[in-house]
Write a protein that holds these residues in place. Structure first.
Motif, PDB file in Angstrom:
ATOM      1  N   VAL A   1      -4.301  14.712  -1.716  1.00  0.00           N
ATOM      2  CA  VAL A   1      -4.931  13.197  -1.439  1.00  0.00           C
ATOM      3  C   VAL A   1      -4.395  12.608  -0.348  1.00  0.00           C
ATOM      4  N   HIS A   2      -3.024  12.862   0.146  1.00  0.00           N
ATOM      5  CA  HIS A   2      -2.412  12.126   1.363  1.00  0.00           C
ATOM      6  C   HIS A   2      -2.988  12.895   2.633  1.00  0.00           C
TER       7      HIS A   2
ATOM      8  N   ASP B   1      -6.391  11.566   2.922  1.00  0.00           N
ATOM      9  CA  ASP B   1      -6.319   9.987   3.615  1.00  0.00           C
ATOM     10  C   ASP B   1      -5.769  10.227   5.200  1.00  0.00           C
TER      11      ASP B   1
ATOM     12  N   ASP C   1       0.787  -1.120   0.013  1.00  0.00           N
ATOM     13  CA  ASP C   1      -0.087  -0.142  -0.096  1.00  0.00           C
ATOM     14  C   ASP C   1       0.817   1.290  -0.197  1.00  0.00           C
ATOM     15  N   ILE C   2       1.837   1.338   0.729  1.00  0.00           N
ATOM     16  CA  ILE C   2       2.556   2.488   0.726  1.00  0.00           C
ATOM     17  C   ILE C   2       3.454   2.581  -0.521  1.00  0.00           C
TER      18      ILE C   2
ATOM     19  N   SER D   1      -8.085   8.876   8.039  1.00  0.00           N
ATOM     20  CA  SER D   1      -7.845   7.656   8.825  1.00  0.00           C
ATOM     21  C   SER D   1      -7.645   8.193  10.336  1.00  0.00           C
TER      22      SER D   1
ATOM     23  N   ARG E   1       2.384   1.526  -3.448  1.00  0.00           N
ATOM     24  CA  ARG E   1       1.290   2.153  -4.379  1.00  0.00           C
ATOM     25  C   ARG E   1       1.033   3.507  -4.169  1.00  0.00           C
ATOM     26  N   ASP E   2       0.663   3.796  -3.180  1.00  0.00           N
ATOM     27  CA  ASP E   2       0.396   5.348  -2.687  1.00  0.00           C
ATOM     28  C   ASP E   2       1.264   6.381  -2.752  1.00  0.00           C
ATOM     29  N   ALA E   3       2.708   6.127  -2.561  1.00  0.00           N
ATOM     30  CA  ALA E   3       3.504   7.184  -2.302  1.00  0.00           C
ATOM     31  C   ALA E   3       3.412   8.225  -3.173  1.00  0.00           C
ATOM     32  N   ASN E   4       3.311   8.233  -4.379  1.00  0.00           N
ATOM     33  CA  ASN E   4       3.166   9.324  -5.132  1.00  0.00           C
ATOM     34  C   ASN E   4       2.042   9.874  -5.547  1.00  0.00           C
ATOM     35  N   ARG E   5       1.054   9.840  -4.711  1.00  0.00           N
ATOM     36  CA  ARG E   5      -0.020  10.405  -4.684  1.00  0.00           C
ATOM     37  C   ARG E   5       0.110  11.996  -4.478  1.00  0.00           C
TER      38      ARG E   5
END
Length: 160
Positions: free
Chosen positions: A14-15, A18, A3-4, A22, A6-10
């Motif tokens: 968006v971060h 999230d 998940d990290i 969370s 996959r999502d690192a370049n958002r």
């Protein structure tokens, strides 16, 4: 970990969304947890277990240390002193205590606190420095060049 990666370049927004979402979910779940459940053991990633009562601090660790990792001007020296003290305590009494890959260590703050960690039954390497310098080295965020030691500093296992 997937998940990290996959999502690192958002995008940053968006971060942030999230993070806020969370945090809200975590706070809601924590508030609903009956008091007798805070002693339960929770399965974390990498086969690590933790008492539920430690989860709020574990979350704070993630936020504070990864804030440093963002390289946006928030440095180890910006971390709150009480957080630094508590995290060094956690790493020495929990994460690295008795760890087969960590030689015996005595960590000392001049005129302050002393911690013992790593393997037992051997002569410890003595490492001296500020709490922030010790935290930086223990977490792999510094090479320890700002520490004094009676032997070469060992390479510590990653926190992962």
């Amino acid at each position: 970990n997937a998940d990290i990666a996959r999502d690192a370049n958002r995008p940053m927004l968006v971060h942030l969304d999230d993070l806020r979402t969370s945090a809200f979910r975590f706070n809601s779940a924590a508030a609903a947890l009956p008091k007798d459940r805070w002693d339960y053991v929770v399965a974390m990633r990498n086969a690590v277990t933790e008492r539920a009562a430690r989860l709020p601090f574990r979350r704070l660790i993630e936020v504070e240390l990864h804030h440093v990792d963002l390289d946006v001007g928030y440095e180890l020296t910006d971390l709150p002193a009480d957080f630094v003290q508590r995290e060094v305590e956690f790493l020495t009494s929990g994460k690295f205590a008795g760890h087969a890959d960590v030689p015996a260590l005595t960590l000392t703050v001049p005129g302050g606190h002393t911690w013992h960690t790593g393997r037992t039954g051997e002569e410890p390497t003595t490492v001296e420095g500020t709490p922030v310098a010790l935290l930086g080295w223990l977490t792999g965020r510094s090479d320890g060049s700002d520490l004094a030691a009676n032997a070469p500093l060992p390479t510590l296992p990653p926190l992962g």
